[in-house]
Scaffold this motif. Sequence first.
Motif, PDB file in Angstrom:
ATOM      1  N   VAL A   1       0.831  -1.211   0.000  1.00 60.37           N
ATOM      2  CA  VAL A   1       0.000   0.000   0.000  1.00 60.37           C
ATOM      3  C   VAL A   1       0.866   1.262   0.000  1.00 60.37           C
ATOM      4  CG1 VAL A   1      -1.664   1.353   1.337  1.00 60.37           C
ATOM      5  CG2 VAL A   1      -1.988  -1.107   1.048  1.00 60.37           C
ATOM      6  N   PHE A   2       1.958   1.222   0.737  1.00 58.96           N
ATOM      7  CA  PHE A   2       2.734   2.456   0.843  1.00 58.96           C
ATOM      8  C   PHE A   2       3.814   2.620  -0.218  1.00 58.96           C
ATOM      9  CE2 PHE A   2       0.575   2.288   4.837  1.00 58.96           C
ATOM     10  CZ  PHE A   2       0.168   3.607   4.961  1.00 58.96           C
ATOM     11  N   THR A   3       4.078   1.572  -0.988  1.00 59.71           N
ATOM     12  CA  THR A   3       5.038   1.766  -2.072  1.00 59.71           C
ATOM     13  C   THR A   3       4.355   1.727  -3.428  1.00 59.71           C
ATOM     14  OG1 THR A   3       5.529  -0.595  -2.150  1.00 59.71           O
ATOM     15  CG2 THR A   3       6.992   0.784  -0.821  1.00 59.71           C
ATOM     16  N   ASN A   4       3.311   0.923  -3.514  1.00 60.34           N
ATOM     17  CA  ASN A   4       2.698   0.755  -4.825  1.00 60.34           C
ATOM     18  C   ASN A   4       1.231   0.355  -4.695  1.00 60.34           C
ATOM     19  OD1 ASN A   4       2.474   0.546  -7.573  1.00 60.34           O
ATOM     20  ND2 ASN A   4       3.424  -1.480  -7.700  1.00 60.34           N
ATOM     21  N   PRO A   5       0.409   1.287  -4.236  1.00 59.41           N
ATOM     22  CA  PRO A   5      -0.993   0.940  -4.024  1.00 59.41           C
ATOM     23  C   PRO A   5      -1.677   0.605  -5.346  1.00 59.41           C
ATOM     24  CG  PRO A   5      -0.652   3.312  -3.817  1.00 59.41           C
ATOM     25  CD  PRO A   5       0.701   2.695  -3.933  1.00 59.41           C
TER      26      PRO A   5
ATOM     27  N   GLU B   1      -3.700   5.812  -3.730  1.00 62.71           N
ATOM     28  CA  GLU B   1      -2.497   6.558  -4.100  1.00 62.71           C
ATOM     29  C   GLU B   1      -2.686   8.046  -3.794  1.00 62.71           C
ATOM     30  OE1 GLU B   1       0.300   5.457  -6.431  1.00 62.71           O
ATOM     31  OE2 GLU B   1       1.180   7.459  -6.437  1.00 62.71           O
TER      32      GLU B   1
ATOM     33  N   ILE C   1      -2.679   8.599   0.116  1.00 60.09           N
ATOM     34  CA  ILE C   1      -1.427   8.462   0.873  1.00 60.09           C
ATOM     35  C   ILE C   1      -0.318   9.374   0.370  1.00 60.09           C
ATOM     36  CG2 ILE C   1      -1.887   6.069   1.578  1.00 60.09           C
ATOM     37  CD1 ILE C   1       0.209   5.199  -0.339  1.00 60.09           C
TER      38      ILE C   1
END
Lengths: 265, 237
Positions: free
Chosen positions: A247-251, A257, A260
Amino acid sequence: MTERFQTVGNPLLEDPKMRVRNASVFYADKQAIFDVDLDIGKNQVISMIGPSGCGKSTFLRCLNRMNDTIDICRVEGQLELDGQDINDRKIDVVELRARVGMVFQKPNPFPKSIYENVAYGARIHGLTDNKVQLDDLVEQCLQRCGLWKEVKDRLHEPATGLSGGQQQRLCIARAIAVNPEVILMDEPCSALDPIATATVEELIHELSQNFTICIVTHSMQQAARVSERTAYFHLGKLIEVNDTSKVFTNPEHQLTEEYITGRIG
Amino acid sequence: MTEELKFGGHISRQFDEELDEIRSRVLKMGSLVEEQLEKTLTALREMSPASISGVSKLDRKVNKMEMKIDEECTQILAKRQPAAGDLRLIIATSKSVRDLERAGDEAEKVAHMVKRALENDTSPNLYKGLQDLVEQVEELLHATLDTYARMETRSAVHNMRLDQAVDAEYGRVIFRLVEIMKNDSDSVSDALDVMWAARSLERIGDHCINICENVIYLVEGEDVRHTKFKEIEDQLS
Ligand SMILES: Nc1ncnc2c1ncn2[C@@H]1O[C@H](COP(=O)(O)OP(=O)(O)OP(=O)(O)O)[C@@H](O)[C@H]1O
Ligand SMILES: [Mg+2]
């Protein structure tokens, strides 16, 4: 009726601690949660994030029937704890809330002593009434919450004399004293300074060895730090559930996106 | 599947500006490396070392820019704690400037070797083959910067094909040099110089491809390093 919204990612798990299917929540005739399907993994931390008013607290309160306490609130759908329907008439709500404990945004210790705050629940839930056992339990819970050293010489002083961070850890100690299986936390750190926050986060991490934890947070970094899975809510819909690292690198979802990365608030 | 990433649109406009600033600096830095290659190309075309002055100065600028951009990336990580696409932009950028810096070093080496060859009246036979190679590498670098500017994957894949052409051209240059050395042992020393220049050019191509891979990671969230070209193509199509 509009077509049912499909959550992206992996909302479902094998052998979950809690299973939510088709959950909708209404306040009078206004719908706040729309058809949520979500599994909550055993001894895992899952965080719920999303803009203010998206329904995180409402959803969290479904999990231990706290919404029952709100008159105009109506919950639909299937909610299970270890495969057991929590809305079943046979379920004792008080017992349910002992199994699914809750920690709130503002530390809310009882206006009693530090000792009593922890012992109280155990006593009313009939866990024990024995002085030695209670002493033991109080020490153990305070130890686990990293509070023991700070309060052991003032156990019988009022809990309200503790700092905010200490009070919040006391509330967590109180929650675990009744030996819950799941702990719900609604923005447990929002009233705490960074150091107290770090202590509580460390505690969450430790507790996740033995407890299932659902945490609502407004801090993206906190969600990233403490949880294994992250659920993103938007306007009452569960948009995406994925491993937190994803979720936090590549939602997967555009809305996740945008949220966050600070494009929608 | 996303093919282009859009930046901007943050609630914090200042953050938008910081990201824009970083991206335009990277492009500026890349253009300095391009300029180095351009000077070398002119020298080869005119068979005169005159244009290869100031190359070292350019390279020093490139090095400074690398440090500057790195510093800005660190600041953004600390201040903004970027996530998702923003995070990937910062990671991809800070990796890409390393590649640009190293490409700059290689370009400087090439320039100096060409300069030396021209000054020492090395037989044009030896270095004339470099011209095509420099041209192709310059085209690849230009295309790579374009890919970075537009943040899209299709051209990144196209650039990988350009790099294959660079590798093939490099092979031909080396083959020719070996042939010459076989027939003329006096040329060995000069030929080896040219070989090193060719090798540096080929390395610049590799740095470009690293940057393209960073852009693919940035756009798709997929790490395509150490993946066969064919697989990347399939994955992205
Ligand atoms: N007791 C209530 N009565 C009526 N409407 C309510 C009640 N509680 C919440 N709502 C509405 O339900 C929606 C979801 O609210 P909820 O508190 O669950 O959001 P939230 O995601 O927890 O927000 P925040 O991040 O601000 O805590 C909102 O539109 C809110 O106005
Ligand atoms: Mg709330």
